[in-house]
Design an enzyme around this catalytic site. Structure first.
Site: not given
Length: 249
Positions: A88, A114, A116, A133
């Site tokens: 993910h 992590h 995005h 984040h």
């Protein structure tokens, strides 16, 4: 929704652990198509907040109320982070002690960070190329997440090292040397603060969000390297509803 500490930590220490828990339970979630954000709330009972929660994240950071005080005090330290591709995102898991964040008289421990793409939060309606984040927790429960916008520009050596190490398929890799996470912070720390949720299942509404207004720059080639692995891993914007959005200096 009642959330056990075990479920909470699975979600918050978020993408990898959350992903592992979801797969183990038989729930497969994605960012697009079947199993995408529109389906998260119905994939299993523990994910219902994704559909019915009233304090969901991410949101558009617009119309904030100027408030007194500062954002979180960060006391991060270099660590030999374990770099994980969990299917993910690319996540850096703390191996030893990477430091803390203090806010409102509470001290939270940094557990992982992590990425995005594009950014999950928007600033005045605009999303940036990426967002980091940094996830912190309290021993008795509760999360504080620091968000940092990333845009293409001058290279960032720390992000370059992360992307050079990141597995291109699911798995984990070790950094060659400890990495200082403060290298991924902007110089100015004006902060948007609001109460929200995890941005991945189970979408638990347990997060004190603190997103820096100023982005950092990273090499466009490093953004492209991330997006070659994860072309899109951002949840759609959620309704603000009756929440307060504060801007702190």
């Amino acid at each position: 929704m009642a959330v056990t500490r075990r479920t909470l930590l699975a979600g918050l220490v978020s993408c990898p652990v959350c992903a592992s828990a979801a797969h183990a339970a038989g729930a497969h979630w994605t960012y697009e198509g079947h199993g995408g954000p529109q389906d998260w709330g119905s994939l299993e009972s523990g994910f219902q907040a994704c559909a019915v929660g009233s304090q969901q994240s991410p949101i558009n950071l617009e119309g904030a109320v100027q408030a007194a005080g500062d954002g979180p005090t960060l006391a991060w330290k270099p660590d030999a982070f374990r770099i994980v591709n969990n299917g993910h995102t690319i996540q850096a898991d703390v191996v030893g002690d990477a430091g803390t964040a203090t806010m409102g008289g509470k001290t939270y421990t940094l557990r992982q960070f992590h990425f995005h793409a594009p950014s999950e939060h928007a600033l005045n309606g605009e999303r940036t190329a990426m967002e980091a984040h940094f996830v912190h927790d309290l021993p008795g429960g509760g999360l504080l997440v620091v968000g940092v916008f990333l845009k293409p520009g001058a290279p960032n050596a720390a992000f370059s090292e992360l992307m050079a190490t990141a597995p291109r398929s699911e798995g984990a890799a070790a950094l060659k040397a400890p990495l200082d996470p403060t290298a991924l912070l902007p110089a100015q720390r004006a902060t948007y603060r609001y109460e929200g949720s995890l941005t991945t299942p189970p979408c638990s509404e347990v997060v004190d969000w603190n997103v820096f207004a100023e982005p950092i720059t990273v090499a466009e080639a490093d953004i492209a390297a991330f997006r070659a692995i994860f072309p899109m891993n951002a949840r759609p914007l959620q309704a603000v509803n009756r929440r307060f959005l504060l801007r702190l200096n």
